[in-house]
Structures are given as C-alpha cells and as structure tokens.
Design an enzyme around this catalytic site. Structure first.
Site, short mmCIF file in Angstrom:
data_model
loop_
_atom_site.label_atom_id
_atom_site.label_comp_id
_atom_site.label_asym_id
_atom_site.label_seq_id
_atom_site.Cartn_x
_atom_site.Cartn_y
_atom_site.Cartn_z
N LYS A 111 43.08 11.99 25.99
CA LYS A 111 44.08 11.16 26.68
C LYS A 111 43.61 9.72 26.83
O LYS A 111 44.39 8.77 26.64
CB LYS A 111 44.40 11.78 28.04
N ARG A 154 50.42 14.33 39.26
CA ARG A 154 49.65 15.55 39.00
C ARG A 154 50.28 16.78 39.64
O ARG A 154 49.82 17.89 39.42
CB ARG A 154 48.22 15.40 39.52
N ARG A 183 29.31 18.01 25.52
CA ARG A 183 29.09 16.60 25.85
C ARG A 183 27.72 16.38 26.48
O ARG A 183 27.23 17.22 27.24
CB ARG A 183 30.18 16.08 26.79
N ARG A 233 26.30 16.54 32.18
CA ARG A 233 26.92 16.17 33.45
C ARG A 233 27.22 17.42 34.28
O ARG A 233 27.55 18.48 33.72
CB ARG A 233 28.19 15.36 33.21
N ARG A 244 38.53 23.75 36.06
CA ARG A 244 39.34 22.54 35.97
C ARG A 244 40.57 22.75 35.10
O ARG A 244 41.66 22.26 35.41
CB ARG A 244 38.50 21.38 35.41
#
Length: 588
Positions: free
Chosen positions: A92, A168, A203, A232, A243
């Site tokens: 996005k 959201r 990542r 992370r 999530r």
C-alpha cells in the site's frame, strides 16, 4: 472472421500496385525523395500555421511552462478523491507514493496526522497525546476531527486527496459520510495471506540506516550489513497473523460502506503492474468527469475524420499536413493541462520504420512542424537526436536514425534564422539541457542491440525538470544482447521509467493478422479524448471512408478490437490466447 493486427510487421512492396518501395538508404538532404524539404512546402506550412489556433498556449512572457512534473492534471472542476486499503505488507505504501507522484493528490495518513498534531501542540494534539501516553487507542472523534480538518485545507480541495488506510472501521466510515466525505473510488489491495506472512516474517531492519530488507526478496548488499540486521518485534509469524485477523474483521465492515465504489486489485504482482491498473482506474474517473463537465462528446468535436488512401505512397501533401496538425493540437492540449512527459506514437506507412516504404523525410517534417509551431509562440525548442551508443565493437546507432542530424541541419527552417535561436539541435543526455531551453522534442529515441538509451533519457528528463519533453515515435522496449544482459539487469526500473511518459497522440492502422494490405481500420487517440476504433468501408466509385465502431477510455486490447470488428458484445469476449499473446506485446 480473421483476426486483426497492428501495422508492426514488414510491409511487402508487392502487395499493391499503388504503393512504391522507397529505400531510405538512398536518401540525401537534396534528394527528390524528400519533397517536404523544399521551400514551397515551407511556404505552405507557414500558411497552415496561420490557420491553426495557438490561443491555448500563452504568448511568451517567460521561459517557463506552467506545468507539473509528469503529473496528470485534466481540465476538470472537481479533483480526485481516493481511499486505499490493504493488509500489512500488501504494498500500500508503494502504491500511495506512485499515485501521489502521478496524480498530484494530497497524501493523508492518520499516523502522520497524529504525529504532526502532537508535535505542533494543538488542542487536538494535546488530547491525543494523553491517550497515547496512557497506552490507549485515540478515540474516533479525535481522529475524525483531524482528518476532517486536513481535508478542509486548500491544497486538498484544489488537488484532491488520497486517504491512506482510513477509515479502519464501519463507525469511522459512517462518521465521514455524515461529514459528506465520500470517495470517487475505494481501492482494496488483495494479497493471499501466505504471501503477506512471508513478506512480514522475512523482513529485516538495519538498525544503523533504518533500511528494510527481506531475506529472500531483497537481501542485504554485504555480509557486514547482514550480520547486524534484526527482526522487528511486530514481524513474528504469530503477531502478523493476529494483525491480519484484525485487518480482515475491519475491512469486511468497511467494504459494505463503500461497495458501490470499491475496486479490488490483485496486488500479488510487480508494483509497476499493480500501478498500471490503478492508474487506469483513476484516469477513467478523470476522463468521465471531464466529458461530463465540458458536456463534450467522447469523440473529438470539429474533427474532419481520418483521411483516405493511406496505402498510397508517397502520401499526398494534404495527408501529411493533416497528421502534422493532428499531432500538434493534441500536444498543445496536453502541455496546457500540465503534462510534461509526453509521447507521440504514429504509425502510418511513411512513419513506420518496419515498413519498406518508411520515409525519414516525413518524420523530420513532423518534428519540424512541432518545433516551428512552438517557436512561433516564443518558446525555445531543442530538437534532440541520440548519438552513437556503446564502445568498440558495440559502438553505433539505430539504422532508423542514421543521417538524421544532418538532414535536420540541411532542412529549411525559414529565412528568419529560427534555427540556432528559437530552435536548436542537440543530442539526448543530461548535459544537453541548457537553462534557456523551454521544451525538448526527441526524435525516435530507441534502444539498440547491446545498448540502452534509457539512462541518457532519464538524465535528460531529470535535468529538464518541469519543462516538457516530447518523444516522437519512441521505441523503449528492451532489445536482447547476445548474452541477454539487457533483458535482465535493471529491466524493472527501465520499464517503470518508460511508463512515466503519457501518450498525447496515437494513430495506428489495422490489418488482417499476418498481412499489411488492405487496411481494415484504424485506432486513434488525440489528447484528452478517448481512444477511437474505426473500420474502413469501401464505397461506390472506388471511394472509401472510416466508420466509428467503438470508443475506449483506455487503450483497447487486441481481443477488444477483434470483438468490435466481429460485432461481439463485451460479455461474449474471450480471453486472448495463442497469437494474441504476441499481439498484446505490440500494444504495450
């Protein structure tokens, strides 16, 4: 019915007795094969220029155009209003950057707004900080107030806005609706869960530079960097799944609020492919709004139609003058609307280098017509032809451009010393851009086997800044070297750069697949109007005419053209296969 193709193959000189084969290798600046270089035509074109309306380009008051770098700005009263949503790692952020760069929208992210309000110490910021310090979520009424305030600013009203990942929840969507905040389109980026999880879990963060890597898709440049990478806290598989679950619950509720304007896009593709689809959707909205606002026909008004006998070579002077004017007016309109990276694709027989009737003089005369018209209006125009590329055995230039610079030098540019003052000749590259230049016309820039023009072209557009750069019949596709290097190294970046140029004019003749005679129809687009598909029809007494079959907001695919000629409705269309795979590459 036989399939139709574009005029991209070699034109057989024996197909019609009315066509004569002209060898470009025998042409010279003084050759009678170049009738357009003679002074009578110069006088004729001066007369033509006096008949054209140049009121759309203001008289020269300074050396700058009022344009915006490669952004789409149509003459419409209401700007675009876009919402975009996507799961974590859906791409996005990348799409938002591309949309903002291309369409000039104001990017609005609630995270950025919160940080800005808190940093500025506003009343809303102070209230939000209290919740953030306590570890609580900022209430909807505070977030909505921030978003509404940002949308009310002049830049968002003037340029349009892009709401990034907001609303959201269904409650937030209802609150925006009560404030009459309604998008033109709600873009939903769709990526399979397993791909999203892999993107997040893989990542890695470089704590020194803050740069994000991926262990498979984007590995670090060295072992030193690899050794210091960290994961992370939110990028564990367990947290990513959590999530995603929250995102799905919220998105399902939001979809019901924007179902009438929602478009789902497959984002599990290269970013430039995803953006091409996004750009098409947004451009269609702009075009529909422009037509509605101007109360204009989807087909250009006050246009006398396509000239006939286009297979008769050489083309008559009237036919050549017709296409020069058609290209000129489309270019003027596009520059007026603020577009600065333009391309012209015109493939009538005399301008198609893959046909044996290609005439370099016609291409030069088209370039001269554009340059003189803008020069007449006080602009300083630089006409650029690429020089020799490569070194050693790979040194050389495309055959199509051989001798072009000399022809331009010998052409008649008038008696008022136009050449050297308002029109100058140059090559392609960043060093060719001078401060006094107002715009640049590039003659058929193209790659050669083993060499690429993209780097020089990109350096030139960067140096040109907001000044218009117009490519005439560019050929920017990769050409493979013997080792295939050009096909692989940096290909994604080259294709992405080529997409930054917008078509302001397109004209291509259509033939039955595998043939170049007779002409079956034509495809035309003249900015800012729609793509128009025409069928050539024979009339009595040996005459012919072009009949409009269909119009398209975006460039039609080969199967759409074939369906239009076959009389099929859109729901009868079939997915292209076989030879259409090849034809699709012709359209790209």
């Amino acid at each position: 019915m036989a399939s139709l193709s574009l005029s991209s193959a070699h034109f057989s000189s024996t197909s019609s007795s009315s066509r004569s084969s002209i060898s470009t290798s025998s042409l010279s600046p003084s050759s009678t094969s170049l009738p357009l270089l003679q002074s009578p035509i110069r006088r004729r074109y001066r007369s033509l220029r006096r008949r054209l309306s140049f009121s759309v380009i203001p008289r020269r008051t300074s050396r700058s155009f009022s344009t915006s770098n490669s952004q789409i700005r149509c003459s419409i009263n209401e700007p675009l209003k876009v919402m975009i949503s996507g799961a974590p790692a859906s791409g996005k952020g990348t799409q938002c950057e591309l949309i903002v760069h291309k369409f000039g929208l104001v990017h609005i992210s609630t995270g950025d707004l919160l940080r800005a309000e808190v940093s500025s110490g506003t009343d809303i910021g102070k209230r939000a900080k209290e919740f953030m310090n306590s570890g609580s979520l900022v209430p909807d009424e505070i977030v909505i107030a921030m978003v509404a305030g940002r949308l009310s600013r002049e830049d968002a009203k003037e340029h349009g806005w892009l709401l990034d990942g907001f609303p959201r929840s269904f409650a937030q969507a209802q609150s925006l609706d009560k404030l009459n905040v309604k998008p033109d389109i709600f873009i939903l980026l769709d990526v399979p869960d397993e791909i999203l999880i892999d993107r997040c879990v893989g990542r890695r963060l470089d704590p020194v530079t803050g740069k994000i890597y991926h262990i498979k898709n984007y590995p670090p440049e060295s072992d030193e960097i690899k050794a210091r990478l960290v994961t992370r806290p939110d990028d564990t598989e367990e947290k990513v799944k959590a999530r995603l679950q929250i995102y799905k619950q919220n998105s399902e509720a939001i979809i019901s609020a924007y179902s009438d304007v929602m478009v789902k896009i497959d984002a599990n593709r290269p970013k430039e492919v995803v953006f091409e689809e996004t750009q098409t959707l947004l451009s269609q909205i702009q075009l529909k709004r422009m037509i509605k606002t101007d109360k204009a026909s989807p087909v250009q008004d006050k246009w006398r139609g396509i000239p006939t006998r286009l297979n008769n070579i050489p083309h008559s002077r009237d036919i050549r003058a017709y296409f020069y004017e058609d290209v000129l007016q489309a270019t003027i309109r596009s520059i007026k609307d603020g577009n600065t990276r333009l391309r012209v694709d015109i493939n009538i027989p005399e301008l198609n280098p893959e046909m044996d009737v290609y005439r370099i003089g016609t291409l030069m005369e088209l370039v001269r017509a554009l340059a003189l018209s803008f020069a007449d209006d006080g602009k300083r125009v630089k006409v650029c032809v690429q020089g020799s590329m490569g070194e050693g055995a790979l040194a050389g230039m495309p055959l199509q451009l051989a001798g072009t610079r000399k022809i331009l030098e010998y052409m008649d540019w008038g008696d008022d010393e136009t050449l050297g003052t308002f029109v100058k000749l140059g090559a392609i590259g960043g060093k060719e851009v001078d401060e006094e230049d107002d715009m640049f016309i590039l003659v058929a820039p193209q790659n050669a086997v083993g060499n690429c023009i993209i780097d020089d072209l990109q350096a030139m557009t960067t140096a040109a800044g907001k000044r218009p750069v117009v490519l005439i019949n560019p050929r920017l596709k990769d050409l493979p070297a013997s080792s295939g290097i050009m096909q692989t190294m940096g290909r994604e970046q080259r294709l992405e750069y080529a997409l930054t140029f917008d078509n302001c004019y397109v004209f291509r003749l259509l033939y039955y697949l595998g043939t170049q005679y007779p002409i079956m129809g034509a495809l035309r687009m003249s900015y800012p109007y729609r793509y128009e598909l025409y069928k050539r029809v024979n009339e009595e007494n040996g005459k012919e005419k072009y009949v409009l079959l269909a119009t398209y907001a975006e460039r039609p695919t080969p199967e759409q053209i074939d369906d239009a000629f076959s009389g099929k409705s859109r729901d009868q269309s079939k997915k292209a296969s076989g030879i259409w795979g090849f034809l699709s590459s012709v359209f790209s």
